[in-house]
Design a protein around this motif. Sequence first.
Motif, PDB file in Angstrom:
ATOM      1  N   UNK A 297       0.532  -0.733   0.469  1.00  0.00           N
ATOM      2  CA  UNK A 297      -0.476   0.306  -0.001  1.00  0.00           C
ATOM      3  C   UNK A 297       1.028   1.493  -0.138  1.00  0.00           C
ATOM      4  N   UNK A 298       2.197   1.042   0.781  1.00  0.00           N
ATOM      5  CA  UNK A 298       3.357   2.282   0.365  1.00  0.00           C
ATOM      6  C   UNK A 298       3.173   2.874  -0.128  1.00  0.00           C
ATOM      7  N   UNK A 299       3.858   1.831  -1.043  1.00  0.00           N
ATOM      8  CA  UNK A 299       4.342   1.863  -2.459  1.00  0.00           C
ATOM      9  C   UNK A 299       3.674   1.795  -3.631  1.00  0.00           C
ATOM     10  N   UNK A 300       2.304   1.721  -3.639  1.00  0.00           N
ATOM     11  CA  UNK A 300       0.754   2.004  -4.569  1.00  0.00           C
ATOM     12  C   UNK A 300       0.225   3.165  -4.344  1.00  0.00           C
ATOM     13  N   UNK A 301       0.202   3.920  -3.401  1.00  0.00           N
ATOM     14  CA  UNK A 301      -0.112   5.283  -2.972  1.00  0.00           C
ATOM     15  C   UNK A 301       1.145   6.083  -2.346  1.00  0.00           C
ATOM     16  N   UNK A 302       2.259   6.065  -3.080  1.00  0.00           N
ATOM     17  CA  UNK A 302       3.486   6.794  -2.290  1.00  0.00           C
ATOM     18  C   UNK A 302       3.189   7.469  -1.128  1.00  0.00           C
ATOM     19  N   UNK A 303       3.134   6.380   0.148  1.00  0.00           N
ATOM     20  CA  UNK A 303       2.564   6.853   1.154  1.00  0.00           C
ATOM     21  C   UNK A 303       3.962   6.512   2.101  1.00  0.00           C
ATOM     22  N   UNK A 304       4.464   6.820   3.311  1.00  0.00           N
ATOM     23  CA  UNK A 304       5.476   6.400   4.500  1.00  0.00           C
ATOM     24  C   UNK A 304       4.968   5.535   5.254  1.00  0.00           C
ATOM     25  N   UNK A 305       5.786   4.784   5.454  1.00  0.00           N
ATOM     26  CA  UNK A 305       5.391   3.528   6.881  1.00  0.00           C
ATOM     27  C   UNK A 305       5.061   3.943   7.591  1.00  0.00           C
ATOM     28  N   UNK A 306       5.229   5.348   7.966  1.00  0.00           N
ATOM     29  CA  UNK A 306       5.346   5.829   9.343  1.00  0.00           C
ATOM     30  C   UNK A 306       4.198   6.290   9.193  1.00  0.00           C
ATOM     31  N   UNK A 307       2.440   6.276   7.986  1.00  0.00           N
ATOM     32  CA  UNK A 307       1.885   7.164   8.262  1.00  0.00           C
ATOM     33  C   UNK A 307       0.722   6.445   8.904  1.00  0.00           C
ATOM     34  N   UNK A 308       0.845   4.827   7.523  1.00  0.00           N
ATOM     35  CA  UNK A 308       0.224   4.221   7.655  1.00  0.00           C
ATOM     36  C   UNK A 308       0.273   3.342   8.952  1.00  0.00           C
ATOM     37  N   UNK A 309       0.763   3.309  10.339  1.00  0.00           N
ATOM     38  CA  UNK A 309       1.395   3.321  10.718  1.00  0.00           C
ATOM     39  C   UNK A 309       0.428   4.371  12.511  1.00  0.00           C
ATOM     40  N   UNK A 310       0.975   4.998  12.327  1.00  0.00           N
ATOM     41  CA  UNK A 310       0.410   6.165  12.751  1.00  0.00           C
ATOM     42  C   UNK A 310      -2.193   6.503  12.308  1.00  0.00           C
ATOM     43  N   UNK A 311      -2.769   5.835  11.470  1.00  0.00           N
ATOM     44  CA  UNK A 311      -3.791   5.682  11.568  1.00  0.00           C
ATOM     45  C   UNK A 311      -3.500   4.424  12.007  1.00  0.00           C
ATOM     46  N   UNK A 312      -3.313   3.794  12.379  1.00  0.00           N
ATOM     47  CA  UNK A 312      -3.133   2.021  12.592  1.00  0.00           C
ATOM     48  C   UNK A 312      -3.227   2.000  14.094  1.00  0.00           C
ATOM     49  N   UNK A 313      -2.634   2.290  14.688  1.00  0.00           N
ATOM     50  CA  UNK A 313      -2.125   3.371  16.382  1.00  0.00           C
ATOM     51  C   UNK A 313      -3.280   4.461  16.239  1.00  0.00           C
ATOM     52  N   UNK A 314      -4.081   5.399  15.930  1.00  0.00           N
ATOM     53  CA  UNK A 314      -5.240   6.192  16.102  1.00  0.00           C
ATOM     54  C   UNK A 314      -6.684   5.815  16.174  1.00  0.00           C
ATOM     55  N   UNK A 315      -6.274   4.041  15.365  1.00  0.00           N
ATOM     56  CA  UNK A 315      -7.236   3.369  15.429  1.00  0.00           C
ATOM     57  C   UNK A 315      -8.482   3.988  14.315  1.00  0.00           C
ATOM     58  N   UNK A 316      -7.999   4.273  13.598  1.00  0.00           N
ATOM     59  CA  UNK A 316      -8.112   4.549  12.325  1.00  0.00           C
ATOM     60  C   UNK A 316      -8.660   3.550  10.705  1.00  0.00           C
ATOM     61  N   UNK A 317      -7.782   3.426  11.053  1.00  0.00           N
ATOM     62  CA  UNK A 317      -7.611   2.258   9.803  1.00  0.00           C
ATOM     63  C   UNK A 317      -7.433   0.637  11.494  1.00  0.00           C
ATOM     64  N   UNK A 318      -7.714  -0.888  10.841  1.00  0.00           N
ATOM     65  CA  UNK A 318      -7.176  -2.031  11.464  1.00  0.00           C
ATOM     66  C   UNK A 318      -6.447  -2.805  10.276  1.00  0.00           C
ATOM     67  N   UNK A 319      -5.140  -3.028  11.424  1.00  0.00           N
ATOM     68  CA  UNK A 319      -4.003  -3.951  10.277  1.00  0.00           C
ATOM     69  C   UNK A 319      -4.289  -5.496  10.960  1.00  0.00           C
ATOM     70  N   UNK A 320      -4.116  -6.575  10.943  1.00  0.00           N
ATOM     71  CA  UNK A 320      -3.108  -7.095  11.134  1.00  0.00           C
ATOM     72  C   UNK A 320      -2.360  -8.073  11.027  1.00  0.00           C
ATOM     73  N   UNK A 321      -1.525  -8.456  11.824  1.00  0.00           N
ATOM     74  CA  UNK A 321      -0.116  -9.016  11.633  1.00  0.00           C
ATOM     75  C   UNK A 321      -0.064 -10.937  11.355  1.00  0.00           C
TER      76      UNK A 321
END
Length: 96
Positions: free
Chosen positions: A12-36
């Motif tokens: 997703x970071x590559x396709x949308x040209x966003x930093x990995x930290x941005x995705x992690x921040x969205x996850x940490x704030x509860x905006x998106x959900x991720x599974x490991x």
Amino acid sequence: MKNEDLIPADEICVRYKVERQFVSSLYESGIIEMVTIQETEYIHCDHLADFEKMMRLHKELDINLEGLEAINHLLRKINRLQEDNLRLKNRLGLYE
């Protein structure tokens, strides 16, 4: 949850040209959900629309993470109120 419905966060970071930290921040704030799974983080395709919405707000309007959290909270609240409104209209229709 099917594995076919999961998208690697790095992809997703590559396709949308966003930093990995941005995705992690969205996850940490509860905006998106991720599974490991096996040390790889994935975003379910159902949450992709939320990610895209927040990414556009961040990039196009330069809204910071705190603003995105507030917007996400208000959008969820509006959604719940619309669902409640529809449910009440349906109940009211039974009595008319």
